[in-house]
Write a protein that holds these residues in place. Structure first.
Motif, PDB file in Angstrom:
ATOM      1  N   SER A 208     101.153  23.970 -49.978  1.00  0.00           N
ATOM      2  CA  SER A 208      99.723  24.474 -50.868  1.00  0.00           C
ATOM      3  C   SER A 208     100.209  25.068 -52.426  1.00  0.00           C
ATOM      4  CB  SER A 208      98.756  25.196 -49.984  1.00  0.00           C
ATOM      5  OG  SER A 208      99.667  26.419 -49.851  1.00  0.00           O
ATOM      6  N   PHE A 209     101.478  25.288 -52.194  1.00  0.00           N
ATOM      7  CA  PHE A 209     101.746  25.863 -53.799  1.00  0.00           C
ATOM      8  C   PHE A 209     102.966  25.048 -54.011  1.00  0.00           C
ATOM      9  CE2 PHE A 209     103.638  29.247 -56.446  1.00  0.00           C
ATOM     10  CZ  PHE A 209     102.528  29.290 -57.351  1.00  0.00           C
ATOM     11  N   SER A 210     102.652  23.755 -54.630  1.00  0.00           N
ATOM     12  CA  SER A 210     103.743  22.900 -54.874  1.00  0.00           C
ATOM     13  C   SER A 210     103.154  21.768 -55.971  1.00  0.00           C
ATOM     14  CB  SER A 210     104.209  22.195 -53.852  1.00  0.00           C
ATOM     15  OG  SER A 210     103.159  21.268 -53.397  1.00  0.00           O
ATOM     16  N   THR A 211     104.015  21.207 -56.729  1.00  0.00           N
ATOM     17  CA  THR A 211     103.918  20.141 -57.641  1.00  0.00           C
ATOM     18  C   THR A 211     102.803  18.940 -56.892  1.00  0.00           C
ATOM     19  OG1 THR A 211     105.903  20.589 -59.005  1.00  0.00           O
ATOM     20  CG2 THR A 211     104.599  18.402 -59.361  1.00  0.00           C
ATOM     21  N   LYS A 212     103.378  18.678 -55.741  1.00  0.00           N
ATOM     22  CA  LYS A 212     102.286  17.740 -54.821  1.00  0.00           C
ATOM     23  C   LYS A 212     100.767  18.297 -54.737  1.00  0.00           C
ATOM     24  CE  LYS A 212     105.998  15.592 -52.326  1.00  0.00           C
ATOM     25  NZ  LYS A 212     106.492  15.223 -50.845  1.00  0.00           N
ATOM     26  N   ALA A 213     100.675  19.681 -54.545  1.00  0.00           N
ATOM     27  CA  ALA A 213      99.269  20.006 -54.396  1.00  0.00           C
ATOM     28  C   ALA A 213      98.582  19.971 -55.816  1.00  0.00           C
ATOM     29  CB  ALA A 213      99.397  21.519 -54.002  1.00  0.00           C
ATOM     30  N   ILE A 214      99.259  20.259 -56.791  1.00  0.00           N
ATOM     31  CA  ILE A 214      98.861  20.098 -58.034  1.00  0.00           C
ATOM     32  C   ILE A 214      98.144  18.711 -58.604  1.00  0.00           C
ATOM     33  CG2 ILE A 214      99.127  20.454 -60.586  1.00  0.00           C
ATOM     34  CD1 ILE A 214     101.178  22.752 -59.948  1.00  0.00           C
ATOM     35  N   ILE A 215      99.161  17.837 -58.009  1.00  0.00           N
ATOM     36  CA  ILE A 215      98.756  16.530 -58.237  1.00  0.00           C
ATOM     37  C   ILE A 215      97.403  16.109 -57.447  1.00  0.00           C
ATOM     38  CG2 ILE A 215      99.226  14.008 -57.879  1.00  0.00           C
ATOM     39  CD1 ILE A 215     102.301  14.910 -58.456  1.00  0.00           C
ATOM     40  N   GLU A 216      97.392  16.494 -56.137  1.00  0.00           N
ATOM     41  CA  GLU A 216      96.230  16.257 -55.369  1.00  0.00           C
ATOM     42  C   GLU A 216      94.983  16.830 -55.709  1.00  0.00           C
ATOM     43  OE1 GLU A 216      96.043  17.085 -51.096  1.00  0.00           O
ATOM     44  OE2 GLU A 216      97.627  15.369 -50.656  1.00  0.00           O
ATOM     45  N   THR A 217      95.119  18.080 -56.475  1.00  0.00           N
ATOM     46  CA  THR A 217      94.038  18.640 -57.087  1.00  0.00           C
ATOM     47  C   THR A 217      93.460  17.863 -58.221  1.00  0.00           C
ATOM     48  OG1 THR A 217      94.818  20.797 -56.186  1.00  0.00           O
ATOM     49  CG2 THR A 217      93.091  20.878 -58.073  1.00  0.00           C
ATOM     50  N   TYR A 218      93.982  17.503 -58.987  1.00  0.00           N
ATOM     51  CA  TYR A 218      93.933  16.456 -59.903  1.00  0.00           C
ATOM     52  C   TYR A 218      92.894  15.262 -59.481  1.00  0.00           C
ATOM     53  CZ  TYR A 218      94.272  12.841 -63.513  1.00  0.00           C
ATOM     54  OH  TYR A 218      93.996  11.739 -64.429  1.00  0.00           O
ATOM     55  N   SER A 228      85.387  16.561 -66.778  1.00  0.00           N
ATOM     56  CA  SER A 228      85.427  15.254 -67.526  1.00  0.00           C
ATOM     57  C   SER A 228      86.989  14.912 -67.357  1.00  0.00           C
ATOM     58  CB  SER A 228      85.207  15.518 -69.043  1.00  0.00           C
ATOM     59  OG  SER A 228      86.329  16.593 -69.603  1.00  0.00           O
ATOM     60  N   SER A 229      87.258  13.550 -67.664  1.00  0.00           N
ATOM     61  CA  SER A 229      88.595  13.145 -67.611  1.00  0.00           C
ATOM     62  C   SER A 229      89.714  13.967 -68.323  1.00  0.00           C
ATOM     63  CB  SER A 229      88.924  11.562 -67.896  1.00  0.00           C
ATOM     64  OG  SER A 229      87.878  10.866 -67.009  1.00  0.00           O
ATOM     65  N   LEU A 230      89.185  13.971 -69.583  1.00  0.00           N
ATOM     66  CA  LEU A 230      90.246  14.795 -70.511  1.00  0.00           C
ATOM     67  C   LEU A 230      90.587  16.315 -69.969  1.00  0.00           C
ATOM     68  CD1 LEU A 230      91.812  14.982 -73.126  1.00  0.00           C
ATOM     69  CD2 LEU A 230      89.773  15.793 -74.453  1.00  0.00           C
ATOM     70  N   PHE A 231      89.287  16.913 -69.714  1.00  0.00           N
ATOM     71  CA  PHE A 231      89.556  18.301 -69.221  1.00  0.00           C
ATOM     72  C   PHE A 231      90.350  18.492 -67.868  1.00  0.00           C
ATOM     73  CE2 PHE A 231      87.394  22.529 -67.646  1.00  0.00           C
ATOM     74  CZ  PHE A 231      88.303  23.316 -68.111  1.00  0.00           C
ATOM     75  N   ASN A 232      90.254  17.230 -67.005  1.00  0.00           N
ATOM     76  CA  ASN A 232      90.931  17.248 -65.654  1.00  0.00           C
ATOM     77  C   ASN A 232      92.309  17.134 -66.092  1.00  0.00           C
ATOM     78  OD1 ASN A 232      91.385  17.129 -63.022  1.00  0.00           O
ATOM     79  ND2 ASN A 232      91.060  15.020 -62.660  1.00  0.00           N
ATOM     80  N   LEU A 233      92.737  16.385 -67.130  1.00  0.00           N
ATOM     81  CA  LEU A 233      94.272  16.196 -67.436  1.00  0.00           C
ATOM     82  C   LEU A 233      94.642  17.577 -68.083  1.00  0.00           C
ATOM     83  CD1 LEU A 233      96.750  14.443 -67.985  1.00  0.00           C
ATOM     84  CD2 LEU A 233      95.744  13.803 -70.229  1.00  0.00           C
ATOM     85  N   LEU A 234      93.904  18.309 -68.920  1.00  0.00           N
ATOM     86  CA  LEU A 234      94.332  19.692 -69.474  1.00  0.00           C
ATOM     87  C   LEU A 234      94.419  20.549 -68.360  1.00  0.00           C
ATOM     88  CD1 LEU A 234      92.171  19.825 -72.570  1.00  0.00           C
ATOM     89  CD2 LEU A 234      94.445  19.330 -72.519  1.00  0.00           C
ATOM     90  N   LEU A 235      93.631  20.677 -67.249  1.00  0.00           N
ATOM     91  CA  LEU A 235      93.677  21.431 -66.320  1.00  0.00           C
ATOM     92  C   LEU A 235      95.150  21.061 -65.383  1.00  0.00           C
ATOM     93  CD1 LEU A 235      90.068  21.505 -64.996  1.00  0.00           C
ATOM     94  CD2 LEU A 235      91.223  23.407 -65.707  1.00  0.00           C
ATOM     95  N   PHE A 236      95.383  19.728 -65.151  1.00  0.00           N
ATOM     96  CA  PHE A 236      96.673  19.308 -64.546  1.00  0.00           C
ATOM     97  C   PHE A 236      97.875  19.910 -65.307  1.00  0.00           C
ATOM     98  CE2 PHE A 236     100.362  16.738 -64.331  1.00  0.00           C
ATOM     99  CZ  PHE A 236     100.622  16.626 -62.947  1.00  0.00           C
ATOM    100  N   LEU A 237      97.764  19.792 -66.401  1.00  0.00           N
ATOM    101  CA  LEU A 237      99.129  20.234 -67.430  1.00  0.00           C
ATOM    102  C   LEU A 237      99.319  21.994 -67.347  1.00  0.00           C
ATOM    103  CD1 LEU A 237      98.743  17.962 -70.418  1.00  0.00           C
ATOM    104  CD2 LEU A 237     100.373  17.885 -68.522  1.00  0.00           C
ATOM    105  N   ARG A 238      97.968  22.335 -67.337  1.00  0.00           N
ATOM    106  CA  ARG A 238      98.074  23.951 -67.287  1.00  0.00           C
ATOM    107  C   ARG A 238      98.616  24.311 -65.955  1.00  0.00           C
ATOM    108  NH1 ARG A 238      92.700  27.070 -65.659  1.00  0.00           N
ATOM    109  NH2 ARG A 238      93.406  25.946 -63.640  1.00  0.00           N
ATOM    110  N   ASP A 239      97.786  23.886 -64.983  1.00  0.00           N
ATOM    111  CA  ASP A 239      98.644  24.190 -63.555  1.00  0.00           C
ATOM    112  C   ASP A 239     100.010  23.959 -63.344  1.00  0.00           C
ATOM    113  OD1 ASP A 239      95.942  25.047 -63.158  1.00  0.00           O
ATOM    114  OD2 ASP A 239      95.435  23.381 -61.884  1.00  0.00           O
TER     115      ASP A 239
END
Length: 254
Positions: A208-218, A228-239
């Motif tokens: 649950s604390f991994s790169t794979k989890a960050i991808i799934e959350t995206y 929004s799609s853009l904000f989702n990408l920014l959140l992914f990069l932040r996480d």
């Protein structure tokens, strides 16, 4: 399991022999007639089944059969559970002393408690040396949940009728973050009760604390159009960046 309980604790296991007994010990001293314990095993090949057998006095139901992962096991447990509220505890997690008593007291003294969908609190996230790395969990308001999993899922309480019987079980398409996907299905209609108390202790290293989890959350945010799609990408990069920084800072503990 002939009469309904207040809380059903579900533990999914697979070759959990190294940690399961410690987990069960943290539950045994708190278990009461209002609480049932279910273990759903994925046909372990280590000593997990021996541990389950030696703890039959506190286990109300258990099965051991092949499954499709932790959420499939949890879904099986949900179908067998009789509790009004369902708690999920990892085989490598521990409940803190008094956790169940605090929850039972809260349920018994809160007016219209059954109108809530979800009850949650704080969890302690610890390193291999036992030191607390961070305190997890906050009030899961929609402003937060549409962006990330704000709640500490381990040892939180799920209203069986309001959640699972109304919006369905865990989505097996998600292997790590289906707990987030379940709650986000309710969107801004999720009625929650947050308690600023420490309930459970979790060790670093889980999926649950991994790169794979960050991808799934995206992809969960994308599927539910929570941002929004853009904000989702920014959140992914932040996480992703936050995960890397946290890992580097705590490399000795990991």
């Amino acid at each position: 399991m002939s009469s309904n309980k207040t809380i059903s604790i579900i533990i999914a296991t697979y070759n959990a022999g190294k940690t399961l007994q410690q987990c069960l010990n943290s539950i045994a001293s708190q278990k009461s007639k209002e609480i049932e314990l279910l273990i759903i095993d994925g046909q372990s090949t280590d000593n997990t089944l021996d541990i389950i057998s030696s703890n039959k006095s506190i286990i109300d139901f258990h099965i051991s059969e092949p499954d499709k992962g932790i959420y499939d096991a949890w879904n099986k447990g949900i179908k067998k559970a009789t509790g009004e509220w369902i708690m999920f505890v990892g085989a490598d997690d521990m409940l803190l002393p008094g956790a169940l008593t605090q929850y039972i007291n809260l349920i018994n003294t809160t007016p219209e408690i059954n109108t809530y969908d979800y009850i949650c609190a704080n969890n302690e996230f610890i390193g291999e040396d036992g030191k607390i790395l961070r305190i997890m969990g906050e009030a899961p308001s929609w402003n937060k949940m549409k962006r990330y999993m704000a709640a500490a899922h381990v040892a939180s309480l799920h209203n069986k009728k309001n959640l699972f019987e109304k919006i369905g079980l865990y989505n097996l398409n998600f292997k790590i973050c289906a707990d987030y996907e379940l709650l986000i299905r309710k969107g801004n209609k999720l009625k929650y009760l947050f308690q600023p108390i420490h309930i459970a202790r979790m060790k670093v290293g889980g999926m649950s604390f991994s790169t794979k989890a960050i991808i799934e959350t995206y992809f969960i945010r994308k599927e539910h159009h929570s941002v929004s799609s853009l904000f989702n990408l920014l959140l992914f990069l932040r996480d992703w960046l936050g995960f890397k920084i946290f890992t580097l800072r705590n490399i000795r503990n990991i």
